[in-house]
Design a protein around this motif. Structure first.
Motif, PDB file in Angstrom:
ATOM      1  N   LYS A 131     -13.689  -2.147  -7.051  1.00 50.89           N
ATOM      2  CA  LYS A 131     -15.023  -1.566  -7.153  1.00 50.89           C
ATOM      3  C   LYS A 131     -15.905  -1.964  -5.960  1.00 50.89           C
ATOM      4  O   LYS A 131     -16.673  -1.150  -5.456  1.00 50.89           O
ATOM      5  N   THR A 132     -15.788  -3.188  -5.496  1.00 49.27           N
ATOM      6  CA  THR A 132     -16.694  -3.690  -4.466  1.00 49.27           C
ATOM      7  C   THR A 132     -16.180  -3.528  -3.037  1.00 49.27           C
ATOM      8  O   THR A 132     -16.947  -3.215  -2.135  1.00 49.27           O
ATOM      9  N   ARG A 133     -14.877  -3.771  -2.816  1.00 48.12           N
ATOM     10  CA  ARG A 133     -14.350  -3.758  -1.437  1.00 48.12           C
ATOM     11  C   ARG A 133     -13.095  -2.927  -1.255  1.00 48.12           C
ATOM     12  O   ARG A 133     -12.690  -2.649  -0.135  1.00 48.12           O
ATOM     13  N   GLY A 134     -12.423  -2.590  -2.332  1.00 52.50           N
ATOM     14  CA  GLY A 134     -11.134  -1.918  -2.245  1.00 52.50           C
ATOM     15  C   GLY A 134     -10.012  -2.940  -2.350  1.00 52.50           C
ATOM     16  O   GLY A 134     -10.218  -4.135  -2.130  1.00 52.50           O
ATOM     17  N   VAL A 135      -8.826  -2.466  -2.688  1.00 51.12           N
ATOM     18  CA  VAL A 135      -7.677  -3.337  -2.917  1.00 51.12           C
ATOM     19  C   VAL A 135      -6.450  -2.778  -2.205  1.00 51.12           C
ATOM     20  O   VAL A 135      -6.214  -1.572  -2.224  1.00 51.12           O
ATOM     21  N   ILE A 136      -5.693  -3.681  -1.580  1.00 52.94           N
ATOM     22  CA  ILE A 136      -4.376  -3.344  -1.040  1.00 52.94           C
ATOM     23  C   ILE A 136      -3.361  -4.205  -1.782  1.00 52.94           C
ATOM     24  O   ILE A 136      -3.463  -5.433  -1.769  1.00 52.94           O
ATOM     25  N   ILE A 137      -2.412  -3.582  -2.440  1.00 50.27           N
ATOM     26  CA  ILE A 137      -1.347  -4.312  -3.113  1.00 50.27           C
ATOM     27  C   ILE A 137      -0.229  -4.527  -2.098  1.00 50.27           C
ATOM     28  O   ILE A 137       0.295  -3.568  -1.526  1.00 50.27           O
ATOM     29  N   PHE A 138       0.123  -5.789  -1.865  1.00 49.84           N
ATOM     30  CA  PHE A 138       1.128  -6.140  -0.846  1.00 49.84           C
ATOM     31  C   PHE A 138       2.078  -7.180  -1.444  1.00 49.84           C
ATOM     32  O   PHE A 138       1.915  -8.371  -1.257  1.00 49.84           O
ATOM     33  N   THR A 139       3.043  -6.688  -2.210  1.00 48.05           N
ATOM     34  CA  THR A 139       3.977  -7.572  -2.907  1.00 48.05           C
ATOM     35  C   THR A 139       5.339  -7.573  -2.226  1.00 48.05           C
ATOM     36  O   THR A 139       5.610  -6.739  -1.358  1.00 48.05           O
ATOM     37  N   ASP A 140       6.181  -8.507  -2.649  1.00 51.29           N
ATOM     38  CA  ASP A 140       7.523  -8.629  -2.080  1.00 51.29           C
ATOM     39  C   ASP A 140       8.351  -7.379  -2.363  1.00 51.29           C
ATOM     40  O   ASP A 140       8.198  -6.760  -3.422  1.00 51.29           O
ATOM     41  N   PRO A 141       9.246  -7.017  -1.438  1.00 49.62           N
ATOM     42  CA  PRO A 141      10.094  -5.834  -1.638  1.00 49.62           C
ATOM     43  C   PRO A 141      11.315  -6.152  -2.504  1.00 49.62           C
ATOM     44  O   PRO A 141      12.464  -6.034  -2.083  1.00 49.62           O
ATOM     45  N   ASP A 142      11.046  -6.594  -3.729  1.00 49.07           N
ATOM     46  CA  ASP A 142      12.126  -6.908  -4.674  1.00 49.07           C
ATOM     47  C   ASP A 142      11.680  -6.467  -6.064  1.00 49.07           C
ATOM     48  O   ASP A 142      10.573  -5.939  -6.237  1.00 49.07           O
TER      49      ASP A 142
END
Length: 185
Positions: A47-58
């Motif tokens: 809501k305030t800044r935005g989100v990037i989901i960056f998780t392991d490729p597993d």
């Protein structure tokens, strides 16, 4: 490089790797069973800044990505190819093992999740390209995920992810053509 959005990662080592590569804030899920408190933090961040989901490729990383996407729709996604997430000793896989350059490349190639897009790429197209149901389907999906910067998915999820990130038919065809040409050579 400063990142406005808050990056969702799995743990402290991932945060350390991200902060070596870019100036950014993170939220750590601390595993794949994501509590309500973390979901609330992600909702506020979106809501305030935005989100990037960056998780392991597993598998656990994909489970986290899916859980957050379901509970907080409209997040952005950064993907790291498996080959760039392995340590030199070959044990384990994760964002924490990626080079600064690989992390920056992934964050420069974020994909935005869209809910209302209807792709003209059909399941028949995926079958015809040997991306589902064939002997080389898994390898082809891995290569497609790298080329389109959408990460690896199983056969069931590929069509959904192509739609979610609004991959154009033209980009899809170029990527599939490249994969098939490399196989012939």
């Amino acid at each position: 490089m400063k990142i406005k959005e808050i990056i969702v990662v799995e743990g402290k080592d991932d945060t350390t790797a991200i902060k070596r590569a870019v100036d950014a804030d993170t939220i750590e899920t601390n595993g794949s069973s994501i509590g309500d408190e973390v979901i609330e933090q992600v909702k506020l961040a979106k809501k305030t800044r935005g989100v990037i989901i960056f998780t392991d490729p597993d598998f656990p990383g994909e489970k986290i990505r899916k859980t957050i996407s379901e509970k907080v729709p409209g997040c952005k996604h950064a993907f790291l190819p498996k080959a760039e997430a392995r340590p030199k000793n070959g044990k384990g896989i994760g964002v924490e093992h990626a080079s600064i350059e690989s992390i920056r490349t992934a964050l420069n190639s974020v994909k935005e999740e869209m809910e209302e897009f209807i792709s003209d790429i059909t399941l028949d197209d995926l079958l015809d390209a040997g991306l589902i149901g064939g002997t080389h389907a898994r390898e082809r999906r891995e290569k497609l995920g790298v080329l389109l910067k959408i990460g690896y998915t199983n056969g069931k999820q590929l069509h959904k992810r192509l739609q979610m990130f609004q991959i154009s038919r033209e980009d899809y065809i170029q990527a599939v053509t490249k994969i098939l040409q490399e196989e012939r050579n």
